[in-house]
Design a protein around this motif. Sequence first.
Motif, PDB file in Angstrom:
ATOM      1  N   ILE A 231       0.854  -1.198   0.000  1.00  0.00           N
ATOM      2  CA  ILE A 231       0.000   0.000   0.000  1.00  0.00           C
ATOM      3  C   ILE A 231       0.887   1.245   0.000  1.00  0.00           C
ATOM      4  CG2 ILE A 231      -1.794   1.292   1.238  1.00  0.00           C
ATOM      5  CD1 ILE A 231      -2.823  -1.295   2.403  1.00  0.00           C
ATOM      6  N   PRO A 232       1.066   1.883  -1.170  1.00  0.00           N
ATOM      7  CA  PRO A 232       1.862   3.116  -1.192  1.00  0.00           C
ATOM      8  C   PRO A 232       1.092   4.229  -0.485  1.00  0.00           C
ATOM      9  CG  PRO A 232       1.552   2.185  -3.404  1.00  0.00           C
ATOM     10  CD  PRO A 232       0.583   1.508  -2.506  1.00  0.00           C
ATOM     11  N   ALA A 233       1.748   4.859   0.482  1.00  0.00           N
ATOM     12  CA  ALA A 233       1.080   5.910   1.268  1.00  0.00           C
ATOM     13  C   ALA A 233       2.071   6.997   1.661  1.00  0.00           C
ATOM     14  CB  ALA A 233       0.447   5.289   2.517  1.00  0.00           C
ATOM     15  N   ALA A 234       3.089   7.187   0.821  1.00  0.00           N
ATOM     16  CA  ALA A 234       4.143   8.130   1.194  1.00  0.00           C
ATOM     17  C   ALA A 234       3.987   9.499   0.539  1.00  0.00           C
ATOM     18  CB  ALA A 234       5.506   7.544   0.816  1.00  0.00           C
ATOM     19  N   GLY A 235       3.058   9.615  -0.406  1.00  0.00           N
ATOM     20  CA  GLY A 235       2.945  10.844  -1.211  1.00  0.00           C
ATOM     21  C   GLY A 235       2.687  12.092  -0.383  1.00  0.00           C
ATOM     22  N   LEU A 236       3.014  13.242  -0.959  1.00  0.00           N
ATOM     23  CA  LEU A 236       2.920  14.513  -0.226  1.00  0.00           C
ATOM     24  C   LEU A 236       1.494  15.040  -0.115  1.00  0.00           C
ATOM     25  CD1 LEU A 236       6.018  16.364  -1.725  1.00  0.00           C
ATOM     26  CD2 LEU A 236       5.820  15.349   0.554  1.00  0.00           C
ATOM     27  N   GLY A 237       0.616  14.604  -0.991  1.00  0.00           N
ATOM     28  CA  GLY A 237      -0.779  15.038  -0.933  1.00  0.00           C
ATOM     29  C   GLY A 237      -0.948  16.526  -1.150  1.00  0.00           C
ATOM     30  N   THR A 238      -0.237  17.068  -2.139  1.00  0.00           N
ATOM     31  CA  THR A 238      -0.283  18.528  -2.348  1.00  0.00           C
ATOM     32  C   THR A 238      -1.667  19.007  -2.790  1.00  0.00           C
ATOM     33  OG1 THR A 238       0.530  18.202  -4.592  1.00  0.00           O
ATOM     34  CG2 THR A 238       2.161  18.780  -2.929  1.00  0.00           C
ATOM     35  N   ARG A 239      -2.466  18.089  -3.392  1.00  0.00           N
ATOM     36  CA  ARG A 239      -3.800  18.513  -3.833  1.00  0.00           C
ATOM     37  C   ARG A 239      -4.745  18.742  -2.656  1.00  0.00           C
ATOM     38  NH1 ARG A 239      -5.585  13.844  -7.270  1.00  0.00           N
ATOM     39  NH2 ARG A 239      -4.099  12.797  -5.890  1.00  0.00           N
TER      40      ARG A 239
ATOM     41  N   PRO B 123      -1.083  12.747   7.276  1.00  0.00           N
ATOM     42  CA  PRO B 123      -1.163  12.009   6.017  1.00  0.00           C
ATOM     43  C   PRO B 123      -2.561  12.080   5.420  1.00  0.00           C
ATOM     44  CG  PRO B 123      -0.488  10.575   7.857  1.00  0.00           C
ATOM     45  CD  PRO B 123      -0.875  11.885   8.441  1.00  0.00           C
ATOM     46  N   LYS B 124      -2.640  12.241   4.088  1.00  0.00           N
ATOM     47  CA  LYS B 124      -3.982  12.271   3.484  1.00  0.00           C
ATOM     48  C   LYS B 124      -4.657  10.908   3.631  1.00  0.00           C
ATOM     49  CE  LYS B 124      -2.474  11.340  -1.212  1.00  0.00           C
ATOM     50  NZ  LYS B 124      -2.543  11.700  -2.608  1.00  0.00           N
ATOM     51  N   GLU B 125      -3.852   9.842   3.740  1.00  0.00           N
ATOM     52  CA  GLU B 125      -4.420   8.494   3.893  1.00  0.00           C
ATOM     53  C   GLU B 125      -5.159   8.341   5.224  1.00  0.00           C
ATOM     54  OE1 GLU B 125      -1.273   9.227   3.117  1.00  0.00           O
ATOM     55  OE2 GLU B 125      -1.116   8.571   1.039  1.00  0.00           O
ATOM     56  N   MET B 126      -4.939   9.297   6.154  1.00  0.00           N
ATOM     57  CA  MET B 126      -5.650   9.256   7.441  1.00  0.00           C
ATOM     58  C   MET B 126      -6.904  10.131   7.433  1.00  0.00           C
ATOM     59  SD  MET B 126      -4.355   7.150   9.547  1.00  0.00           S
ATOM     60  CE  MET B 126      -5.024   7.695  11.124  1.00  0.00           C
TER      61      MET B 126
ATOM     62  N   GLU C 238      12.718   9.678  -0.667  1.00  0.00           N
ATOM     63  CA  GLU C 238      12.338  10.914  -1.376  1.00  0.00           C
ATOM     64  C   GLU C 238      11.096  10.604  -2.172  1.00  0.00           C
ATOM     65  OE1 GLU C 238      15.361  13.000  -3.777  1.00  0.00           O
ATOM     66  OE2 GLU C 238      16.781  11.753  -2.659  1.00  0.00           O
ATOM     67  N   MET C 239      10.222  11.588  -2.337  1.00  0.00           N
ATOM     68  CA  MET C 239       8.972  11.350  -3.065  1.00  0.00           C
ATOM     69  C   MET C 239       9.254  11.371  -4.565  1.00  0.00           C
ATOM     70  SD  MET C 239       7.265  10.750  -0.621  1.00  0.00           S
ATOM     71  CE  MET C 239       8.511  10.698   0.644  1.00  0.00           C
ATOM     72  N   ASN C 240       9.670  10.211  -5.081  1.00  0.00           N
ATOM     73  CA  ASN C 240      10.038  10.143  -6.487  1.00  0.00           C
ATOM     74  C   ASN C 240       8.983   9.459  -7.339  1.00  0.00           C
ATOM     75  OD1 ASN C 240      12.441  11.560  -6.392  1.00  0.00           O
ATOM     76  ND2 ASN C 240      13.601   9.775  -5.695  1.00  0.00           N
ATOM     77  N   GLY C 241       7.763   9.418  -6.833  1.00  0.00           N
ATOM     78  CA  GLY C 241       6.672   8.879  -7.649  1.00  0.00           C
ATOM     79  C   GLY C 241       6.230   7.486  -7.233  1.00  0.00           C
ATOM     80  N   LEU C 242       5.063   7.102  -7.791  1.00  0.00           N
ATOM     81  CA  LEU C 242       4.455   5.817  -7.422  1.00  0.00           C
ATOM     82  C   LEU C 242       5.336   4.624  -7.813  1.00  0.00           C
ATOM     83  CD1 LEU C 242       2.006   4.294  -6.335  1.00  0.00           C
ATOM     84  CD2 LEU C 242       0.907   4.584  -8.573  1.00  0.00           C
ATOM     85  N   GLY C 243       5.985   4.721  -8.976  1.00  0.00           N
ATOM     86  CA  GLY C 243       6.859   3.628  -9.420  1.00  0.00           C
ATOM     87  C   GLY C 243       8.008   3.443  -8.439  1.00  0.00           C
ATOM     88  N   ASP C 244       8.588   4.544  -7.992  1.00  0.00           N
ATOM     89  CA  ASP C 244       9.684   4.505  -7.024  1.00  0.00           C
ATOM     90  C   ASP C 244       9.191   3.901  -5.702  1.00  0.00           C
ATOM     91  OD1 ASP C 244      12.403   5.397  -6.048  1.00  0.00           O
ATOM     92  OD2 ASP C 244      11.142   6.595  -4.719  1.00  0.00           O
ATOM     93  N   ALA C 245       7.986   4.302  -5.281  1.00  0.00           N
ATOM     94  CA  ALA C 245       7.418   3.777  -4.028  1.00  0.00           C
ATOM     95  C   ALA C 245       7.285   2.249  -4.102  1.00  0.00           C
ATOM     96  CB  ALA C 245       6.059   4.419  -3.754  1.00  0.00           C
ATOM     97  N   ILE C 246       6.786   1.755  -5.228  1.00  0.00           N
ATOM     98  CA  ILE C 246       6.602   0.298  -5.399  1.00  0.00           C
ATOM     99  C   ILE C 246       7.958  -0.420  -5.364  1.00  0.00           C
ATOM    100  CG2 ILE C 246       5.762  -1.527  -6.966  1.00  0.00           C
ATOM    101  CD1 ILE C 246       3.397   0.096  -6.217  1.00  0.00           C
TER     102      ILE C 246
HETATM  103  P1  UTP Z   1      -0.836  10.533  -5.853  1.00  0.00           P
HETATM  104  O1  UTP Z   1      -0.705  10.332  -7.292  1.00  0.00           O
HETATM  105  O2  UTP Z   1      -2.178  10.973  -5.366  1.00  0.00           O
HETATM  106  O3  UTP Z   1       0.306  11.537  -5.402  1.00  0.00           O
HETATM  107  O4  UTP Z   1      -0.459   9.172  -5.133  1.00  0.00           O
HETATM  108  P2  UTP Z   1       0.534  12.395  -4.084  1.00  0.00           P
HETATM  109  O5  UTP Z   1       1.907  12.939  -4.231  1.00  0.00           O
HETATM  110  O6  UTP Z   1       0.277  11.631  -2.838  1.00  0.00           O
HETATM  111  O7  UTP Z   1      -0.604  13.540  -4.118  1.00  0.00           O
HETATM  112  P3  UTP Z   1      -0.630  14.965  -4.796  1.00  0.00           P
HETATM  113  O8  UTP Z   1      -0.757  14.722  -6.282  1.00  0.00           O
HETATM  114  O9  UTP Z   1       0.609  15.702  -4.399  1.00  0.00           O
HETATM  115  O10 UTP Z   1      -1.867  15.586  -4.229  1.00  0.00           O
HETATM  116  C1  UTP Z   1      -1.256   8.008  -5.132  1.00  0.00           C
HETATM  117  C2  UTP Z   1      -0.821   7.127  -3.960  1.00  0.00           C
HETATM  118  O11 UTP Z   1       0.567   6.796  -4.082  1.00  0.00           O
HETATM  119  C3  UTP Z   1       1.307   7.227  -2.953  1.00  0.00           C
HETATM  120  C4  UTP Z   1       0.443   8.294  -2.277  1.00  0.00           C
HETATM  121  O12 UTP Z   1       0.676   8.350  -0.879  1.00  0.00           O
HETATM  122  C5  UTP Z   1      -0.983   7.849  -2.622  1.00  0.00           C
HETATM  123  O13 UTP Z   1      -1.515   6.970  -1.643  1.00  0.00           O
HETATM  124  N1  UTP Z   1       2.635   7.757  -3.387  1.00  0.00           N
HETATM  125  C6  UTP Z   1       2.726   8.704  -4.382  1.00  0.00           C
HETATM  126  C7  UTP Z   1       3.782   7.315  -2.769  1.00  0.00           C
HETATM  127  O14 UTP Z   1       3.724   6.441  -1.864  1.00  0.00           O
HETATM  128  N2  UTP Z   1       4.987   7.837  -3.148  1.00  0.00           N
HETATM  129  C8  UTP Z   1       5.109   8.773  -4.125  1.00  0.00           C
HETATM  130  O15 UTP Z   1       6.267   9.217  -4.415  1.00  0.00           O
HETATM  131  C9  UTP Z   1       3.941   9.223  -4.754  1.00  0.00           C
END
Ligand code: UTP
Length: 295
Positions: A7-15, A24-27, A104-112
């Motif tokens: 479960i990728p949940a590291a993203g910054l959630g800027t939206r 965390p936006k996941e919370m 580092e938040m390098n994207g979903l592919g990096d997270a996986i």
């Molecule tokens: P999003 O595409 O919604 O990206 O990630 P984000 O960075 O969290 O949100 P915004 O666009 O800045 O608002 C989809 C899922 O992948 C995880 C996020 O936590 C989310 O659950 N993710 C995304 C990571 O784990 N790492 C990343 O580098 C990016």
Amino acid sequence: MIKKAVIPAAGLGTRFLPATKAQPKEMLPIIDTPTIQYVVQEAVDSGIEDILIISGKGKRAIEDHFDRNPELESRLSNEEKEQLFEEMRHISDMANIHYIRQREMNGLGDAIYYAKQHTGNEPFAVLLGDTIINSAIPVTQQLIDAYEQYQSAIVAVERVPFDKVSRYGIVGGKQLSDNIMEVTQFVEKPAQSEAPSNLAIAGRYILTPEIYKALEHTPKGKNNELQLTDALMLLTQTERVIADTIEGKRYDIGNKLDYLKTIVEYGLLRKEFSDPFYHFLVETLAAYGNAKKPS
Ligand code: UTP
């Protein structure tokens, strides 16, 4: 058998700023339950026993949520709040949950890619931590069933209106049956005229270990991040990738308007709120309609 999920949940959630500045936006709760708890429940209901959450900076609340809280438990048992006590216990006993931090938040592919050691040579499920899907059969279970038939990577997709395809990752390819497509194209947010279909990627996947090799050979894409869809596109050159049109309704919690819609729908679905909330909405809409119509 697929027993592991990531479960990728590291993203910054800027939206979803400013709410996601320090949490965390996941919370973000859907009434009283954090989004990621629905996601973990879906995995568990699909037979998953082992979950790896990709965590990161500012995500401690997720670990605390799935941990035991002895003080709270003892308070609830003293006050004889048995049902709440059981609920709190259930959360920490849901599954065997592990964590790894994406540096580092390098994207979903990096997270996986951080799951490589943990999943080893096994196929595994991926559930985005900010997306919930309401369905009769858990969506991850639907994908596992498809995996058992096709023995290849499976991507959950849902039909979206053609005039909205430019908001989604869209797949294209050869339709093998009503709900199964062999994918030859992944297009990120295409213009309506360039979309190969109206099937949008829905935040659930079954991936095979070959995805790691594909990720290693995938250049950075949109936003200078390693995109999972780019790696899946590369994978189609060496392996079959299947898109499964799922039964269910998806909610992307990371988007403010979708979050609002989710709360309303789940409020209407919740037995104890259903009637009063329905009447509140009807009254509010009538009053709003009289005062001011949305432009
Ligand atoms: P999003 O595409 O919604 O990206 O990630 P984000 O960075 O969290 O949100 P915004 O666009 O800045 O608002 C989809 C899922 O992948 C995880 C996020 O936590 C989310 O659950 N993710 C995304 C990571 O784990 N790492 C990343 O580098 C990016």
